[in-house]
Design a protein around this motif. Structure first.
Motif, short mmCIF file in Angstrom:
data_model
loop_
_atom_site.label_atom_id
_atom_site.label_comp_id
_atom_site.label_asym_id
_atom_site.label_seq_id
_atom_site.Cartn_x
_atom_site.Cartn_y
_atom_site.Cartn_z
N GLN A 220 51.52 47.35 30.22
CA GLN A 220 51.93 45.97 30.45
C GLN A 220 52.00 45.60 31.93
OE1 GLN A 220 55.56 45.37 28.24
NE2 GLN A 220 54.51 45.46 26.27
N ILE A 221 52.19 46.59 32.80
CA ILE A 221 52.21 46.28 34.24
C ILE A 221 50.80 46.33 34.83
CG2 ILE A 221 54.57 47.09 34.56
CD1 ILE A 221 53.29 49.55 36.08
N GLY A 222 49.79 46.63 34.00
CA GLY A 222 48.41 46.70 34.50
C GLY A 222 48.13 47.94 35.30
N VAL A 223 48.63 49.06 34.83
CA VAL A 223 48.55 50.32 35.57
C VAL A 223 47.13 50.68 35.99
CG1 VAL A 223 48.41 51.87 33.57
CG2 VAL A 223 49.49 52.66 35.69
N ASP A 224 46.15 50.40 35.14
CA ASP A 224 44.76 50.75 35.49
C ASP A 224 44.30 50.02 36.75
OD1 ASP A 224 44.48 52.50 33.39
OD2 ASP A 224 43.58 51.02 32.05
N ASP A 225 44.71 48.78 36.91
CA ASP A 225 44.34 48.02 38.11
C ASP A 225 44.85 48.71 39.37
OD1 ASP A 225 43.08 46.10 36.55
OD2 ASP A 225 44.84 44.80 36.49
N TYR A 226 46.05 49.26 39.30
CA TYR A 226 46.62 49.97 40.44
C TYR A 226 45.90 51.30 40.68
CZ TYR A 226 50.71 46.87 39.98
OH TYR A 226 51.55 45.80 39.91
N LEU A 227 45.79 52.09 39.63
CA LEU A 227 45.26 53.46 39.78
C LEU A 227 43.79 53.50 40.18
CD1 LEU A 227 47.02 55.21 36.76
CD2 LEU A 227 47.62 55.37 39.19
N TYR A 228 43.05 52.47 39.84
CA TYR A 228 41.62 52.45 40.18
C TYR A 228 41.31 51.44 41.27
CZ TYR A 228 41.27 55.48 36.18
OH TYR A 228 41.43 56.55 35.32
N SER A 229 42.31 51.15 42.11
CA SER A 229 42.15 50.16 43.18
C SER A 229 41.62 50.77 44.48
CB SER A 229 43.51 49.51 43.48
OG SER A 229 44.41 50.48 44.01
N ASN A 230 41.52 52.09 44.54
CA ASN A 230 41.13 52.82 45.75
C ASN A 230 42.17 52.64 46.86
OD1 ASN A 230 39.47 54.68 47.03
ND2 ASN A 230 38.39 53.08 48.15
N GLN A 231 43.40 52.39 46.46
CA GLN A 231 44.53 52.32 47.39
C GLN A 231 45.40 53.56 47.14
OE1 GLN A 231 44.88 49.87 49.74
NE2 GLN A 231 42.99 48.95 48.97
N TRP A 232 46.32 53.84 48.06
CA TRP A 232 47.22 54.97 47.89
C TRP A 232 48.17 54.69 46.72
CZ3 TRP A 232 46.88 59.63 50.10
CH2 TRP A 232 46.08 59.74 51.25
N CYS A 233 48.31 55.66 45.83
CA CYS A 233 49.23 55.58 44.69
C CYS A 233 50.08 56.85 44.67
CB CYS A 233 48.47 55.46 43.37
SG CYS A 233 47.55 53.93 43.18
N PHE A 234 51.38 56.67 44.77
CA PHE A 234 52.34 57.78 44.73
C PHE A 234 53.12 57.66 43.43
CE2 PHE A 234 51.79 56.62 49.26
CZ PHE A 234 51.11 57.76 49.66
#
Length: 134
Positions: free
Chosen positions: A87-101
């Motif tokens: 619901q928070i759109g996790v795929d958009d974050y994880l595949y954004s090529n940005q740092w994810c911690f």
């Protein structure tokens, strides 16, 4: 890579972790109170953020402006259902090529990319910590 450190050496450890990690997604394993959030705060600072970093325990994700983009900090401790993460759109974050911690990645393991650095943190009685990076 395995390193031992005390909390006053967190800046050095964060620099080494950023240099060592082949991926921009870093998963943090460790018991409550071991220092995951403290290390992530320093990592985000090392990446050039001037923002005040805090744990996203209730919001699930916090976003920070860094020198070359954005860093996302996830805390999945309170996740009860994987649907909350979608619901928070996790795929958009994880595949954004940005740092994810990501804290508590074991709660959402089935949705995490394979190309991620895994960090295990253990705290010892003398307040020293051991960090293992895979």
């Amino acid at each position: 890579m395995v390193l031992k450190y005390k909390i006053n050496e967190i800046t050095k450890i964060a620099k080494e972790l950023l240099q060592y990690s082949p991926y921009k997604i870093i998963l943090f394993n460790g018991e409550m109170g071991v220092g995951k959030t403290t290390l992530i705060k320093e990592l985000i600072s090392q990446l050039g953020s001037k923002d005040r970093v805090s744990s996203p325990t209730f919001s699930l994700v916090n976003e920070y402006k860094i020198k070359d983009g954005i860093a996302y900090h996830f805390d999945f401790y309170r996740i009860n259902d994987i649907e909350e993460v979608y619901q928070i759109g996790v795929d958009d974050y994880l595949y954004s090529n940005q740092w994810c911690f990501v804290e508590w990645p074991e709660k959402v393991q089935e949705i995490l990319p394979k190309n991620a650095t895994v960090v295990d943190i253990k705290k010892h009685l003398n307040d020293e910590r051991t960090i293992s990076v895979q």
